[in-house]
Design a protein around this motif. Structure first.
Motif, short mmCIF file in Angstrom:
data_model
loop_
_atom_site.label_atom_id
_atom_site.label_comp_id
_atom_site.label_asym_id
_atom_site.label_seq_id
_atom_site.Cartn_x
_atom_site.Cartn_y
_atom_site.Cartn_z
N LEU A 83 0.79 -1.19 0.03
CA LEU A 83 0.00 0.00 -0.19
C LEU A 83 0.92 1.39 -0.18
O LEU A 83 0.24 2.47 0.01
N ARG A 84 2.22 1.10 -0.02
CA ARG A 84 2.99 2.15 0.18
C ARG A 84 3.72 2.42 -1.20
O ARG A 84 3.69 1.78 -1.98
N PRO A 85 3.91 3.98 -1.46
CA PRO A 85 3.85 5.24 -0.71
C PRO A 85 2.22 5.30 -0.69
O PRO A 85 1.51 5.04 -1.52
N TYR A 86 1.78 6.01 0.51
CA TYR A 86 0.31 6.18 0.56
C TYR A 86 -0.22 7.31 -0.27
O TYR A 86 0.46 8.26 -0.33
N ASP A 87 -1.18 6.83 -0.99
CA ASP A 87 -2.12 7.86 -1.85
C ASP A 87 -2.83 8.81 -0.81
O ASP A 87 -3.28 8.37 0.16
N GLU A 88 -2.95 9.99 -1.12
CA GLU A 88 -3.60 10.86 -0.20
C GLU A 88 -5.18 10.57 -0.07
O GLU A 88 -5.70 10.97 1.08
N ASN A 89 -5.70 9.87 -0.93
CA ASN A 89 -7.04 9.54 -1.12
C ASN A 89 -7.21 7.94 -0.77
O ASN A 89 -8.15 7.20 -1.10
N LEU A 90 -6.29 7.22 0.00
CA LEU A 90 -6.02 5.79 0.15
C LEU A 90 -7.28 5.26 0.72
O LEU A 90 -8.04 4.26 0.58
N ILE A 91 -7.82 5.76 2.02
CA ILE A 91 -8.89 5.25 2.72
C ILE A 91 -10.10 5.40 1.89
O ILE A 91 -10.84 4.37 1.80
N ASP A 92 -10.30 6.48 1.07
CA ASP A 92 -11.49 6.62 0.17
C ASP A 92 -11.33 5.49 -0.84
O ASP A 92 -12.59 4.69 -1.08
N GLN A 93 -10.42 5.05 -1.46
CA GLN A 93 -10.18 4.22 -2.38
C GLN A 93 -10.56 2.80 -1.83
O GLN A 93 -11.19 2.09 -2.32
N VAL A 94 -9.97 2.78 -0.52
CA VAL A 94 -10.17 1.30 0.07
C VAL A 94 -11.90 0.97 0.34
O VAL A 94 -12.29 0.03 0.02
N LEU A 95 -12.54 2.00 0.81
CA LEU A 95 -13.95 1.83 0.99
C LEU A 95 -14.59 1.75 -0.28
O LEU A 95 -15.59 0.97 -0.33
N GLU A 96 -14.33 2.47 -1.23
CA GLU A 96 -15.06 2.67 -2.40
C GLU A 96 -14.83 1.08 -3.18
O GLU A 96 -15.80 0.59 -3.84
N THR A 97 -13.47 0.54 -2.94
CA THR A 97 -13.07 -0.69 -3.75
C THR A 97 -13.99 -1.79 -2.86
O THR A 97 -14.54 -2.78 -3.51
N TYR A 142 -19.04 -3.54 8.53
CA TYR A 142 -18.06 -3.62 9.78
C TYR A 142 -16.88 -3.25 9.41
O TYR A 142 -16.29 -4.24 8.57
N LEU A 143 -16.17 -2.24 9.67
CA LEU A 143 -15.06 -1.95 9.13
C LEU A 143 -13.71 -1.98 10.03
O LEU A 143 -13.82 -1.52 11.34
N PHE A 144 -12.84 -2.69 9.71
CA PHE A 144 -11.65 -3.09 10.66
C PHE A 144 -10.13 -2.91 10.00
O PHE A 144 -9.78 -3.47 8.92
N PHE A 145 -9.77 -1.52 10.33
CA PHE A 145 -8.50 -0.94 9.72
C PHE A 145 -7.62 -1.01 10.75
O PHE A 145 -7.62 -0.35 11.77
N ASP A 146 -6.25 -1.73 10.38
CA ASP A 146 -5.17 -1.98 11.21
C ASP A 146 -4.03 -1.30 10.82
O ASP A 146 -3.67 -0.97 9.63
N GLU A 147 -3.26 -0.67 12.00
CA GLU A 147 -2.01 0.08 12.01
C GLU A 147 -2.42 1.27 11.14
O GLU A 147 -1.70 1.55 10.21
N MET A 148 -3.14 2.25 11.73
CA MET A 148 -3.47 3.37 10.70
C MET A 148 -2.56 4.67 10.90
O MET A 148 -2.64 5.69 10.27
N GLN A 149 -1.59 4.57 11.85
CA GLN A 149 -1.03 5.54 12.32
C GLN A 149 -0.04 6.52 11.26
O GLN A 149 0.01 7.60 11.59
N ASP A 150 0.19 5.88 10.34
CA ASP A 150 1.09 6.19 9.58
C ASP A 150 0.24 6.75 8.15
O ASP A 150 1.10 7.52 7.34
N VAL A 151 -1.13 6.63 7.97
CA VAL A 151 -1.80 6.93 6.77
C VAL A 151 -2.08 8.47 6.93
O VAL A 151 -2.57 9.06 8.03
N PRO A 152 -1.68 9.31 5.89
CA PRO A 152 -1.90 10.82 6.05
C PRO A 152 -3.39 11.06 6.06
O PRO A 152 -4.08 10.60 5.46
N ASP A 153 -3.57 11.97 7.03
CA ASP A 153 -4.74 12.55 7.41
C ASP A 153 -5.86 11.40 7.66
O ASP A 153 -7.34 11.64 7.26
N TRP A 154 -5.45 10.31 8.29
CA TRP A 154 -6.27 9.34 8.53
C TRP A 154 -7.65 9.70 9.49
O TRP A 154 -8.74 9.47 9.29
#
Length: 453
Positions: free
Chosen positions: A88-102, A116-128
């Motif tokens: 998943l690296r480098p992180y796209d600024e819209n990564l979380i939106d892309q994950v949910l839409e996919t 039910y959303l389970f998002f693991d190790e979020m701390q480094d994702v920009p603007d999470w």
């Protein structure tokens, strides 16, 4: 190049096809309760698990997923993704939106029925935090998050979620979970009263104090375990301390991390640490050292316990102890010639108190330096009100009369100060009671105390 939609889809489906079917046979059930998960709806509260890398946060999410499946939730409504995956690296600024839409493209019914959303190790994702708040505000979801940074999560949660999250701390295995992983967990109080069973549990406690509770370190030989746990420490320092906080002099931070872990259960002086750094040609200063120690705690590598009457001045004068995140981590870091059993025991007691604590306020688990110069290892209570709820000494062996007198007299002084009629000494094996003018001091073997409900 950032991750493509195809890569995201592959990772989402791989969880359902490869990981989820095998979980029931692999996961050791953890005791950390997250409460009953709410049904998916717009405006739900997020549940956030924090803890050191490799302490079991992912499997705690899996446990929650297995419970949902047992309750009949369709797997198509469950979305799991580990954001620490290198694909998943480098992180796209819209990564979380892309994950949910996919995910919704793969499982369109989840959007209408609730996901039910389970998002693991979020701390480094920009603007999470911004993305998570938007999801909570606009989507019919139940949201679980994990991360290896307490400060990052708590600050982002406070800013972005505005009271819309609950945080939980997950430590490596407790002694009970250590026993559970071996099929040795006593399932009733009667099981603790058997002499044969007690002898077995004493032996297993000694193993726990050496091996610790990191799941992947269980049953490795001494060399393999030491290498694995040292690797965990190095990874945590590199990723969750140096990289995240931007510290220069990475070699100094690594050395300080080892000093912090091997000092588990001991008094620590920031002034002495500063002097040692100067002798090695590096002059970080006391403020910078305190900042680095805070970063270790943020990364759940080593925790700080202050004197009960907390003040910055007292910390500089030695009103501070450090505790490693796991007794096995401590044991893997000390020189092979050291007999660290006493400090490993004190570390295990501190961590168990941390698991059991309720308020989460600074000072609720502290040490106590008395007017006489004596010390009580742990005091629970409210420093602001000068009120104690529990007084605990930890002593490997009370066989020497001078040792017994020292431990008992310190508790007597503390009992008199706070008007407490009871106190405790936790030992490796001894059990009994010591009546004193102030009340009663109970001596409890650690294997029994650690298994208390």
């Amino acid at each position: 190049m950032t991750a493509s939609r195809a890569t995201i889809a592959m990772l989402l489906e791989d969880f359902h096809q490869s990981i989820l079917p095998s979980l029931a046979d692999e996961a050791i059930r953890r005791d950390l309760s997250l409460g009953k998960p709410p049904r998916p709806k717009v405006g739900n509260t997020a549940k956030v698990i924090v803890g050191m890398r490799r302490s079991g946060k992912t499997f705690r999410l899996y446990q929650e997923i297995l419970d949902l499946r047992a309750d009949g939730v369709d797997p198509g409504r469950i979305c799991y993704l580990n954001f620490d995956d290198d694909r998943l690296r480098p992180y796209d600024e819209n990564l979380i939106d892309q994950v949910l839409e996919t995910f919704y493209e793969l499982h369109p019914e989840a959007r209408s029925q609730g996901a039910y959303l389970f998002f693991d190790e979020m701390q480094d994702v920009p603007d999470w935090g911004v993305a998570m708040r938007r999801i909570l505000d606009t989507e019919k979801v139940t949201l679980f998050l994990t991360g290896s940074s307490s400060r990052l999560l708590s600050e982002d949660v406070a800013t972005e979620f505005r009271g819309r999250s609950l945080s939980y701390e997950l430590l490596p295995y407790s002694f009970r979970e250590f026993l559970r992983a071996r099929g040795e967990e006593p399932l009733s109080p009667a099981a603790l009263r058997s002499k044969e069973r007690a002898s077995r549990l004493r032996g297993l406690l000694r193993r726990y104090l050496v091996e610790g509770g990191f799941p992947a370190a269980q049953d490795l030989d001494d060399l393999e375990r030491a290498q694995l746990l040292q690797g965990y420490s190095q990874l945590t320092v590199a990723r969750d301390v140096v990289e995240r906080f931007g510290f220069s002099h990475a070699a100094y931070v690594r050395g300080l991390a080892r000093a912090a872990i091997t000092s588990s259960g001991r008094d620590v002086s920031i002034s002495r640490l500063d002097s040692k750094g100067r002798s090695q040609g590096y002059t970080p200063g006391r403020a910078k050292i305190a900042e680095i120690l805070d970063a270790f705690e943020d990364a759940h590598l080593a925790y700080q316990a202050y004197d009960f009457s907390y003040s910055a001045q007292k910390i500089r004068l030695g009103g501070l102890k450090l505790y490693a995140a796991d007794p096995g981590l401590y044991w893997a870091s000390i020189p092979a010639s050291d007999d660290g059993l006493a400090f490993a025991l004190e570390t295990a007691v501190y961590l168990e108190l941390r698991r059991r604590r309720r308020t989460g306020r600074l000072g609720d688990i502290a040490m106590l330096k008395l007017a006489s110069g004596k010390e009580v290892d742990f005091i629970e209570g409210d420093a602001a009100l000068d009120d104690a709820t529990a007084l605990i000494q930890v002593c490997l062996d009370l066989g020497r009369e001078s040792t017994r007198k020292r431990e008992v007299s310190a508790l007597q002084e503390a009992m008199a100060r706070f008007g407490k009629a009871e106190a405790a000494i936790i030992t490796l094996e001894e059990e009994g009671e010591v009546p004193v003018p102030e009340g009663l001091i109970r001596i409890t073997p650690a294997w029994k105390w650690l298994l208390e409900p």
